[in-house]
Each structure stands twice: as structure tokens, then as C-alpha cells.
Scaffold this active site. Structure first.
Site, PDB file in Angstrom:
ATOM      1  N   ALA A 454       1.010  -1.203  -0.039  1.00  0.00           N
ATOM      2  CA  ALA A 454      -0.061   0.033   0.075  1.00  0.00           C
ATOM      3  C   ALA A 454       0.812   1.287   0.088  1.00  0.00           C
ATOM      4  CB  ALA A 454      -0.914   0.024   1.226  1.00  0.00           C
ATOM      5  N   ASP A 455       0.394   2.184  -0.884  1.00  0.00           N
ATOM      6  CA  ASP A 455       0.998   3.574  -0.891  1.00  0.00           C
ATOM      7  C   ASP A 455       0.353   4.634  -0.051  1.00  0.00           C
ATOM      8  OD1 ASP A 455      -0.724   4.994  -2.908  1.00  0.00           O
ATOM      9  OD2 ASP A 455      -0.311   2.998  -3.683  1.00  0.00           O
ATOM     10  N   GLU A 508       4.295  -0.118 -10.358  1.00  0.00           N
ATOM     11  CA  GLU A 508       4.718   1.273  -9.887  1.00  0.00           C
ATOM     12  C   GLU A 508       5.688   0.666  -9.035  1.00  0.00           C
ATOM     13  OE1 GLU A 508       1.662   3.672  -8.235  1.00  0.00           O
ATOM     14  OE2 GLU A 508       0.932   4.026 -10.236  1.00  0.00           O
TER      15      GLU A 508
END
Length: 613
Positions: A454-455, A508
């Protein structure tokens, strides 16, 4: 792309919620003459065509309102529609789908359930730090629509132009037919910036209109039928799709379309349906080789029906001992909606066992063991669930097989299959793992996997939600059909097996490396790879694979290359790209030093490599 929005406060599942399991049924479930039973417990709703439409509308609207902004909450829902027709052109059924909500028809074929109206997802609007509002679909995760026909009706203005499904990762469309208009994968009717970062469609017939891709940065459509496709952004992949756009990746002035006429190996997700006598069955579709188009174009989907009586229907209060006992006795496993605390691994040892999630059940380890561990046997099917990391460091969250590259128990005609399985480290709560998903089995299909460190959300930080790799493949003949792997702290994917094939990959790099030294594979290689094919591998093929950077710590962080592969005749890479999204630093090459760098100077522009070597 912009940074994703901050998450709401996490609401954890409570002991009380588990204690009241089964004591109260949804109000709609009162016995009616034509109503099938609802054996799945609370938060699963079974609708029938003879129910008052106002009652159905009120129920779906209430859940949509509750789940609209519930990005990291503990509530889970399944909305199931028995065969028949819902709504009319004059009185349509229109509703939206929020977080952790599965909408599915219970017919044998998609046309057995028709909704005159729409089933939709629009942009989510958030308030920025400066008080302004932004609306986009970047965080529209964890929802699904499957096994029904939608006849568009009852909308006005801009929204009458399409059925909108403005989503990003973990929001699959399967076995869907849309008639009477278009399908739009972006919400162009709401305020901007209207970004979307998805997505996945399979086994669907969208030939009656145009699919409006719009702002979707990347997308995979597999084994379906289109009427048209608009726009491209960075990476659009079509595999076994009738009337797909022509191959044009890397062509001057062309769209970034990768088009494969057939899918080499696939198996559709198992699904619930009601048979002619009103009994629940689970259809396990047959694996397909060199396929194109839907499984139901010329009749019912080929496969094996398993009666619901052959399943243990588990809920969050079901003990691990009871699950293991049922699996050892030859039962399959159906996980009803809810959040499950798993104290020891769910061991799946029998060939052809089905583990099917309903309404996004979420499994989280309470100790340092994996949540799910399968034996090296053929034909296991795991579908429709979220696996969260827990507070203790686990070596892996899900492990398929035990024997790495050995061929023990594998069968190319009966592959082990994961459909719509989503792994999450942080976001809902703090969690850690070494490798999210480990494939130690051969002859495996990974079909729409999102493995996400998670970002944003709760428990997020370089030293908080630690995770080395999102996917490690040690088995041979593993097929990846839609791999989304993001933000891991070392090589995001490591592929050690032979004869692997990946069709569509999205990555990403981690947003948050505090320094180059903290994020480097060696003194001579900056950063890590988005996708690493190990040096000893002799045969691997990849199509339509992209990696993006957004290093947001204000530090000059670089990745020497996005893709690292051995230079050998049997390893072939097609249609690769990198993009600098925002922040600092960048990616210095696409693959093995080949391909132009992406930095702030060419932000948002893809660097492409059409073929390597």
C-alpha cells in the site's frame, strides 16, 4: 497520475459481529414463493424478479451509499440476482457499486439475468489539503460485476451515454453483456481530473456499443468480444478478443495496443448459479487452449457443476479446525463475506479443490504463517478474495505448491488457477511479509492478480509495511494473464521458472525509498527491477508490460532498468514501456539498458521498446 487520496479510518471486524453471524437475515430474505434459499448468511442478498422493485432499489442504494467511501472498512457484501428480468425501460433499476461489493447474476449464462437500467461506478471525489475538490477513479478498487446482461435505460443527460465502470485495480468485469449503449471505463460526466488506473475484463460481450477507455492508463481485455475501443494512454492489451483494435504498439502515431489473436491458456473463474430445480451449483469452467471470444458464445460455458452441498460455507466465526476437517473430508470451500483472522494456514491438499470467495472475503494471518498453502497437485482453483498481511512477518501470504520447478502433480490440461486474488500489505492495517505470492507449482494460471504494497492508508511507511517482492514464480509453465504488482521494496516480480508467459503486466515502483542507498540491488545497479527474469532461465515470453515511477520523498532516486532478463534466444519480450509519473529521479532504461530514460523532462510520456532482444 496524481498521488492517491488519504484513506478513511480503518474499521476492524469485531467479536460482536462474529457472534451474531447467522442470527439475523437481511430484511429482503423473508420467504417468498419463488425465492431461492440464502444459505450464505448476512451481507449476502439474493434478489428475485418477483420482489418489489422498490425493495431491491432501496437495498442496493443503501449498500452503495455506505460503501461509496469505505475504502478500508471491514464491511463486505454480495448482491446476487436470480434468473429473470429486473426493471423495465419505463421503470429501470439503476444503482452504483461501492467498495467490497460483488454484483453477480445467478444464471447459467449471462443472458439469464437481465437488468434494464445500469450497474455503475463513478468517480470518487475527495477534498484536497487546499480545500479544493478532485474527482477521479484512481482508488476505485475491490468491487466486481459478473454474469448478467445490462440493457441501458432510465438515465438522462451526460450519464445516459453509457454504463460507467470507472475503476482501477481489483475491479473485474466478467461474463457481462451490455446492450443499448456504450460501456465507459472512465467517468467523463463528473468533475476532473478523471484519472483511472485499471483494469480487467474477461469473457464479456461488449459488441453492441463502443468501450470508451478514455483515461485508463492501462487495461487488459481477455477472451471477449468488442464493438469498438477508444483511446489508449500508455498500455492496452487484448488477448483472444474478437474485433479488437489492430496491433499498433510502437508505431508512429499509433495507439499503444498489444493485440494477440488467441490466449494460449486460460480458465475462467468459478461461479455460482441456480439450476433448473432452484438448487445452487458452482460451475468450474474447463481450461481453454488457444482461445478467443467468450465461453458462452455458442451455448453454455463448458465445465463441471459442483453442488453447493459439496462445499463448506465458512464465515469469520468458522474455526480453522472446521475448515481443515472439511477439506480433508473432500469438501470444497466457499468463504462468505467478512474479514477472517487466520491463525494457521488453510491447507489445500486435494486435486481440483475449489476455494471460492463471495463478496470479497478478506483473510489476514494472526501469526507468522501463510494464509493459504496448496499442495503440488493439479487443478486447484482459488478465486475472489483479498489476503492482507498481518503484524507478524510472514515468509509469504499465499503459497502454491511445494516443489519449485519439479513437475510433480502438474497437468497442463487441468492447471491450478487463481482468479481475482488480491494481496495487500498495509492500507487497511499495518502488515509485513517477505513475498506476497509464491508459486512453487507448475502448470498454473494467474488470472487478474493485484499484489499491492500500500502507498496510502493505515500502516504505511518504508519501515512499516515492509515487503520485498510481490510475486515469486519458481514453477514451470506458469501463465500470467493480468499481473498488477506495485510498490514492493526489492525486485517486484522474480521469475525463476521455465516456459513462463505473461500477457499484461503493470507496475509502480515504491513511492517511498528514503535514499538511493536504501533502495539499490548492488553498488553498480540503482534500484531494483519491476520484473526480473532470473539469469538461468532459458525460455520466457512477455507481452504488454509497463512500469512507472513516482518517487515522492524529494530525493533523487533512480532505477537503472525496469526489466531485467537474460539475453538468450528463448527469452523474448514484446511491447515494454516505462513512464515517469511525478516526483523526482526516474527510470534510466526500459530493459537491460535499452530504451530511453524517463524523468521529469518527459513526464507522462512513455518510453517504448517494441521487441527485446
Amino acid at each position: 497520475m496524481v498521488p492517491r487520496a488519504a484513506a478513511p479510518v480503518v474499521r476492524l471486524v469485531t467479536l460482536l459481529a462474529m457472534l451474531v453471524w447467522g442470527l439475523a437475515a437481511p430484511a429482503h430474505a423473508a420467504p417468498q414463493a419463488a425465492a431461492p434459499p440464502n444459505p450464505f448468511g448476512p451481507n449476502t442478498y439474493v434478489f428475485t424478479p418477483d420482489m418489489p422493485q422498490a425493495q431491491i432499489q432501496a437495498t442496493v442504494d443503501r449498500i452503495a451509499t455506505q460503501q461509496k467511501d469505505n475504502q478500508f472498512g471491514s464491511e463486505r457484501y454480495a448482491l446476487l440476482f436470480a434468473p429473470g428480468t429486473y426493471g423495465t425501460a419505463a421503470n429501470p433499476l439503476n444503482f452504483q457499486v461501492g467498495y467490497y461489493t460483488e454484483v453477480a447474476g445467478l444464471g447459467r449464462n449471462p443472458g439469464d439475468v437481465t437488468i434494464n437500467g445500469s450497474v455503475e461506478v463513478y468517480n470518487r471525489c475527495v477534498t484536497n489539503a487546499d480545500g479544493s475538490t478532485s474527482c477521479y477513479a484512481l482508488d476505485n478498487f475491490w468491487r466486481s460485476l459478473s454474469n448478467m446482461k445490462i440493457a441501458l435505460a432510465g438515465k438522462s443527460g451526460c450519464q445516459a451515454s453509457a454504463n460507467f465502470w470507472a475503476t482501477s485495480q481489483a475491479a473485474s468485469l466478467r461474463r457481462v453483456q451490455v446492450i443499448g449503449g456504450n460501456l465507459s471505463l472512465m467517468d467523463y460526466c463528473s468533475a476532473g481530473p478523471q484519472y483511472a488506473s485499471g483494469g480487467f475484463i474477461a469473457d464479456s460481450d461488449l459488441s453492441a456499443g463502443t468501450t470508451i477507455n478514455g483515461s485508463q492508463q492501462q487495461f487488459l481485455v481477455r477472451d471477449s468480444k468488442l464493438g469498438g475501443w477508444s483511446n489508449g494512454v500508455w498500455n492496452q492489451v487484448f488477448s483472444g478478443v474478437e474485433n479488437a483494435p489492430a496491433q499498433s504498439f510502437g508505431q508512429p502515431g499509433g495507439q499503444p495496443y498489444t493485440t494477440l489473436p488467441r490466449t494460449e491458456l486460460s480458465r475462467e473463474r468459478p461461479y455460482l448459479y441456480l439450476d433448473a430445480s432452484g438448487q445452487y451449483q458452482v460451475l468450474v469452467p474447463t481450461a481453454r487452449h488457444q482461445s478467443s471470444g467468450t465461453t458462452w458464445a455458442n451455448g453454455p460455458t463448458a465445465g463441471t457443476s459442483i453442488p453447493l452441498s459439496d462445499f463448506l460455507i465458512a464465515n469469520p466465526a468458522t474455526s480453522g479446525r472446521d475448515i481443515d476437517k472439511a477439506l480433508k473430508a473432500g469438501k470444497n470451500l466457499l468463504l462468505a463475506p467478512g474479514v477472517y483472522d487466520v491463525s494457521s494456514p488453510i491447507h489445500v491438499k486435494r486435486a481440483d479443490t475449489v476455494v471460492l470467495g463471495l463478496g470479497f472475503p478478506t483473510l489476514r494471518p494472526t501469526g507468522d504463517s501463510p494464509v493459504l498453502h496448496t499442495a503440488s497437485v493439479p487443478g486447484i482453483k482459488v478465486a475472489g478474495m483479498i489476503v492482507d498481511a498481518g503484524p507478524a512477518l510472514t515468509p509469504t501470504l499465499v503459497q502454491l505448491g511445494d516443489c519449485g520447478k519439479c513437475a510433480k502433480g502438474s497437468n497442463g490440461d487441468d492447471p491450478t488457477t487463481l482468479n481475482d486474488v488480491y494481496l495487500r500489505i498495509g492500507g487497511a492495517s499495518a502488515g509485513r511479509t517477505q513475498d506476497a505470492l509464491t508459486v512453487n507449482a507448475s502448470d498454473v494460471v494467474l488470472d487478474n492478480i493485484w499484489s499491492w504494497r500500500a502507498d496510502h492508508g493505515t500502516g504505511v511507511g518504508w519501515t512499516t509495511n515492509t515487503a520485498d517482492r510481490g510475486l515469486v514464480v519458481n514453477g514451470d509453465r506458469v501463465h500470467g494473464l493480468g499481473l498488477f504488482v506495485e510498490h514492493y521494496q526489492k525486485d517486484n516480480v522474480v521469475w525463476n521458472g521455465e516456459d513462463g508467459r505473461v500477457v499484461f503486466f503493470q507496475n509502480e515502483f515504491p513511492y517511498d525509498p528514503p535514499s538511493q542507498a536504501a533502495w539499490s540491488a548492488s553498488p553498480t545497479i540503482k534500484g531494483y527491477a519491476a520484473f526480473l527474469v532470473s539469469p538461468g532461465v532459458q525460455r520466457f515470453t512477455g507481452w504488454g508490460m509497463g512500469a512507472y515511477s513516482f518517487f515522492n520523498q524529494g530525493v533523487d532516486i533512480h532505477a537503472t532498468r525496469a526489466f531485467q532478463v537474460p539475453v538468450t534466444p528463448g527469452v523474448r519480450m514484446h511491447d515494454l514501456l516505462t513512464v515517469f509519473l511525478n516526483g523526482s529521479g526516474g527510470i534510466d532504461s526500459v530493459v537491460n539498458g535499452v530504451g530511453a530514460p524517463v524523468t521529469q523532462a518527459n513526464s507522462g510520456q512513455a518510453s517504448q521498446v517494441v521487441s527485446y532482444p
